[in-house]
Design a protein around this motif. Structure first.
Motif, PDB file in Angstrom:
ATOM      1  N   GLN A  39      51.973  41.157  36.565  1.00  0.00           N
ATOM      2  CA  GLN A  39      51.271  40.118  35.816  1.00  0.00           C
ATOM      3  C   GLN A  39      52.263  39.371  34.946  1.00  0.00           C
ATOM      4  OE1 GLN A  39      47.846  41.485  33.592  1.00  0.00           O
ATOM      5  NE2 GLN A  39      46.978  39.435  33.565  1.00  0.00           N
ATOM      6  N   ALA A  40      52.382  38.084  35.212  1.00  0.00           N
ATOM      7  CA  ALA A  40      53.237  37.215  34.409  1.00  0.00           C
ATOM      8  C   ALA A  40      52.395  36.601  33.295  1.00  0.00           C
ATOM      9  CB  ALA A  40      53.844  36.135  35.289  1.00  0.00           C
ATOM     10  N   PRO A  41      53.030  36.174  32.220  1.00  0.00           N
ATOM     11  CA  PRO A  41      52.284  35.582  31.102  1.00  0.00           C
ATOM     12  C   PRO A  41      51.426  34.413  31.567  1.00  0.00           C
ATOM     13  CG  PRO A  41      54.533  36.015  30.450  1.00  0.00           C
ATOM     14  CD  PRO A  41      54.469  36.272  31.918  1.00  0.00           C
ATOM     15  N   GLY A  42      50.156  34.445  31.186  1.00  0.00           N
ATOM     16  CA  GLY A  42      49.251  33.358  31.516  1.00  0.00           C
ATOM     17  C   GLY A  42      48.727  33.366  32.934  1.00  0.00           C
ATOM     18  N   LYS A  43      49.080  34.392  33.698  1.00  0.00           N
ATOM     19  CA  LYS A  43      48.639  34.469  35.088  1.00  0.00           C
ATOM     20  C   LYS A  43      47.799  35.711  35.328  1.00  0.00           C
ATOM     21  CE  LYS A  43      52.442  31.821  37.098  1.00  0.00           C
ATOM     22  NZ  LYS A  43      53.480  31.787  38.172  1.00  0.00           N
ATOM     23  N   GLU A  44      47.064  35.682  36.430  1.00  0.00           N
ATOM     24  CA  GLU A  44      46.261  36.844  36.799  1.00  0.00           C
ATOM     25  C   GLU A  44      47.156  37.937  37.377  1.00  0.00           C
ATOM     26  OE1 GLU A  44      42.034  34.623  37.906  1.00  0.00           O
ATOM     27  OE2 GLU A  44      43.164  35.661  39.455  1.00  0.00           O
ATOM     28  N   ARG A  45      46.629  39.146  37.329  1.00  0.00           N
ATOM     29  CA  ARG A  45      47.362  40.263  37.914  1.00  0.00           C
ATOM     30  C   ARG A  45      47.424  40.068  39.428  1.00  0.00           C
ATOM     31  NH1 ARG A  45      46.603  46.018  35.155  1.00  0.00           N
ATOM     32  NH2 ARG A  45      47.017  44.566  33.452  1.00  0.00           N
ATOM     33  N   GLU A  46      48.602  40.250  39.973  1.00  0.00           N
ATOM     34  CA  GLU A  46      48.886  39.923  41.372  1.00  0.00           C
ATOM     35  C   GLU A  46      49.198  41.171  42.170  1.00  0.00           C
ATOM     36  OE1 GLU A  46      52.319  37.397  43.866  1.00  0.00           O
ATOM     37  OE2 GLU A  46      52.552  37.815  41.736  1.00  0.00           O
ATOM     38  N   PHE A  47      48.535  41.325  43.308  1.00  0.00           N
ATOM     39  CA  PHE A  47      48.830  42.430  44.214  1.00  0.00           C
ATOM     40  C   PHE A  47      50.198  42.227  44.853  1.00  0.00           C
ATOM     41  CE2 PHE A  47      48.441  45.537  47.471  1.00  0.00           C
ATOM     42  CZ  PHE A  47      48.880  44.943  48.642  1.00  0.00           C
ATOM     43  N   LEU A  48      50.961  43.319  44.958  1.00  0.00           N
ATOM     44  CA  LEU A  48      52.277  43.267  45.589  1.00  0.00           C
ATOM     45  C   LEU A  48      52.334  44.104  46.872  1.00  0.00           C
ATOM     46  CD1 LEU A  48      54.586  43.640  42.463  1.00  0.00           C
ATOM     47  CD2 LEU A  48      53.853  41.539  43.596  1.00  0.00           C
ATOM     48  N   GLU A 100      40.772  54.968  45.024  1.00  0.00           N
ATOM     49  CA  GLU A 100      40.059  55.989  45.788  1.00  0.00           C
ATOM     50  C   GLU A 100      39.570  55.447  47.128  1.00  0.00           C
ATOM     51  OE1 GLU A 100      37.082  57.115  42.912  1.00  0.00           O
ATOM     52  OE2 GLU A 100      38.324  58.777  42.180  1.00  0.00           O
ATOM     53  N   MET A 101      39.831  54.173  47.388  1.00  0.00           N
ATOM     54  CA  MET A 101      39.388  53.565  48.635  1.00  0.00           C
ATOM     55  C   MET A 101      40.299  53.975  49.785  1.00  0.00           C
ATOM     56  SD  MET A 101      38.266  49.715  47.562  1.00  0.00           S
ATOM     57  CE  MET A 101      37.708  49.401  49.244  1.00  0.00           C
ATOM     58  N   MET A 102      39.725  53.992  50.965  1.00  0.00           N
ATOM     59  CA  MET A 102      40.513  54.251  52.165  1.00  0.00           C
ATOM     60  C   MET A 102      41.274  52.991  52.545  1.00  0.00           C
ATOM     61  SD  MET A 102      39.871  57.374  52.918  1.00  0.00           S
ATOM     62  CE  MET A 102      40.437  57.501  54.619  1.00  0.00           C
ATOM     63  N   GLY A 103      42.286  53.175  53.375  1.00  0.00           N
ATOM     64  CA  GLY A 103      43.027  52.023  53.868  1.00  0.00           C
ATOM     65  C   GLY A 103      44.025  51.504  52.857  1.00  0.00           C
ATOM     66  N   THR A 104      44.197  50.181  52.844  1.00  0.00           N
ATOM     67  CA  THR A 104      45.195  49.539  51.983  1.00  0.00           C
ATOM     68  C   THR A 104      44.521  48.499  51.089  1.00  0.00           C
ATOM     69  OG1 THR A 104      45.686  48.002  53.785  1.00  0.00           O
ATOM     70  CG2 THR A 104      47.124  49.929  53.570  1.00  0.00           C
ATOM     71  N   PRO A 105      43.876  48.938  50.044  1.00  0.00           N
ATOM     72  CA  PRO A 105      43.180  47.998  49.152  1.00  0.00           C
ATOM     73  C   PRO A 105      44.135  47.063  48.447  1.00  0.00           C
ATOM     74  CG  PRO A 105      43.245  50.198  48.199  1.00  0.00           C
ATOM     75  CD  PRO A 105      43.749  50.331  49.602  1.00  0.00           C
ATOM     76  N   THR A 106      43.689  45.822  48.283  1.00  0.00           N
ATOM     77  CA  THR A 106      44.557  44.804  47.703  1.00  0.00           C
ATOM     78  C   THR A 106      43.987  44.144  46.452  1.00  0.00           C
ATOM     79  OG1 THR A 106      43.606  43.082  49.099  1.00  0.00           O
ATOM     80  CG2 THR A 106      45.538  44.241  49.960  1.00  0.00           C
ATOM     81  N   LYS A 107      42.774  44.487  46.078  1.00  0.00           N
ATOM     82  CA  LYS A 107      42.128  43.814  44.952  1.00  0.00           C
ATOM     83  C   LYS A 107      42.171  44.679  43.705  1.00  0.00           C
ATOM     84  CE  LYS A 107      40.735  40.515  47.732  1.00  0.00           C
ATOM     85  NZ  LYS A 107      41.393  39.183  47.683  1.00  0.00           N
ATOM     86  N   VAL A 108      42.368  44.043  42.559  1.00  0.00           N
ATOM     87  CA  VAL A 108      42.451  44.758  41.287  1.00  0.00           C
ATOM     88  C   VAL A 108      41.230  45.652  41.039  1.00  0.00           C
ATOM     89  CG1 VAL A 108      42.446  44.440  38.782  1.00  0.00           C
ATOM     90  CG2 VAL A 108      44.041  43.121  40.202  1.00  0.00           C
ATOM     91  N   PRO A 109      39.999  45.167  41.246  1.00  0.00           N
ATOM     92  CA  PRO A 109      38.819  46.009  40.937  1.00  0.00           C
ATOM     93  C   PRO A 109      38.717  47.259  41.802  1.00  0.00           C
ATOM     94  CG  PRO A 109      38.187  43.709  41.108  1.00  0.00           C
ATOM     95  CD  PRO A 109      39.582  43.814  41.645  1.00  0.00           C
ATOM     96  N   TRP A 110      39.457  47.316  42.893  1.00  0.00           N
ATOM     97  CA  TRP A 110      39.382  48.463  43.790  1.00  0.00           C
ATOM     98  C   TRP A 110      40.246  49.624  43.323  1.00  0.00           C
ATOM     99  CZ3 TRP A 110      39.990  45.287  48.964  1.00  0.00           C
ATOM    100  CH2 TRP A 110      38.851  44.479  49.112  1.00  0.00           C
TER     101      TRP A 110
END
Length: 124
Positions: A39-48, A100-110
């Motif tokens: 997460q960069a200043p002023g930006k949303e948290r980004e999946f890597l 705790e999700m299976m697979g490769t989750p990419t979203k912050v709420p997951w």
């Protein structure tokens, strides 16, 4: 109590490399997908990137594909993020997280558990 502790951040020149660590306690990472975000200043948290519980499958964001590599040492209950060819645009706070999700989750709420983050600053 689950804790994730990131380390390895710092100041690096453009083109340089860093390796971040994420040490887990209170759970075994072998049972979970582990991801890295920033997460960069002023930006949303980004999946890597995320690694499945077994490490057999990974998913990288296009922005870091070919430059960043995730790995895990299950014996040490630790996940790593090797970053190379760093650019000033990579400057951010970097977080590891467990899902705790299976697979490769990419979203912050997951993701259920998060570390406190480690600062990475890339100078031009």
């Amino acid at each position: 109590q689950v804790q994730l502790v990131e380390s390895g951040g710092g100041l690096v020149q453009a083109g340089g490399s860093l390796r971040l660590s994420c040490a887990a306690s209170g759970l075994s990472i072998t049972g979970y997908a582990v991801g890295w975000f920033r997460q960069a200043p002023g930006k949303e948290r980004e999946f890597l990137v995320v690694s499945t519980w077994s490490g057999s499958s990974t998913n990288y964001a296009d922005s870091v594909k070919g430059r960043f590599t995730i790995s895990r040492d299950n014996a040490k209950n630790t996940v790593y993020l090797q970053m190379s060819s760093l650019e000033p645009e990579d400057t951010a706070v970097y977080y590891c997280a467990v899902s705790e999700m299976m697979g490769t989750p990419t979203k912050v709420p997951w993701y259920k558990y998060w570390g406190q983050g480690t600062q990475v600053t890339v100078s031009s």
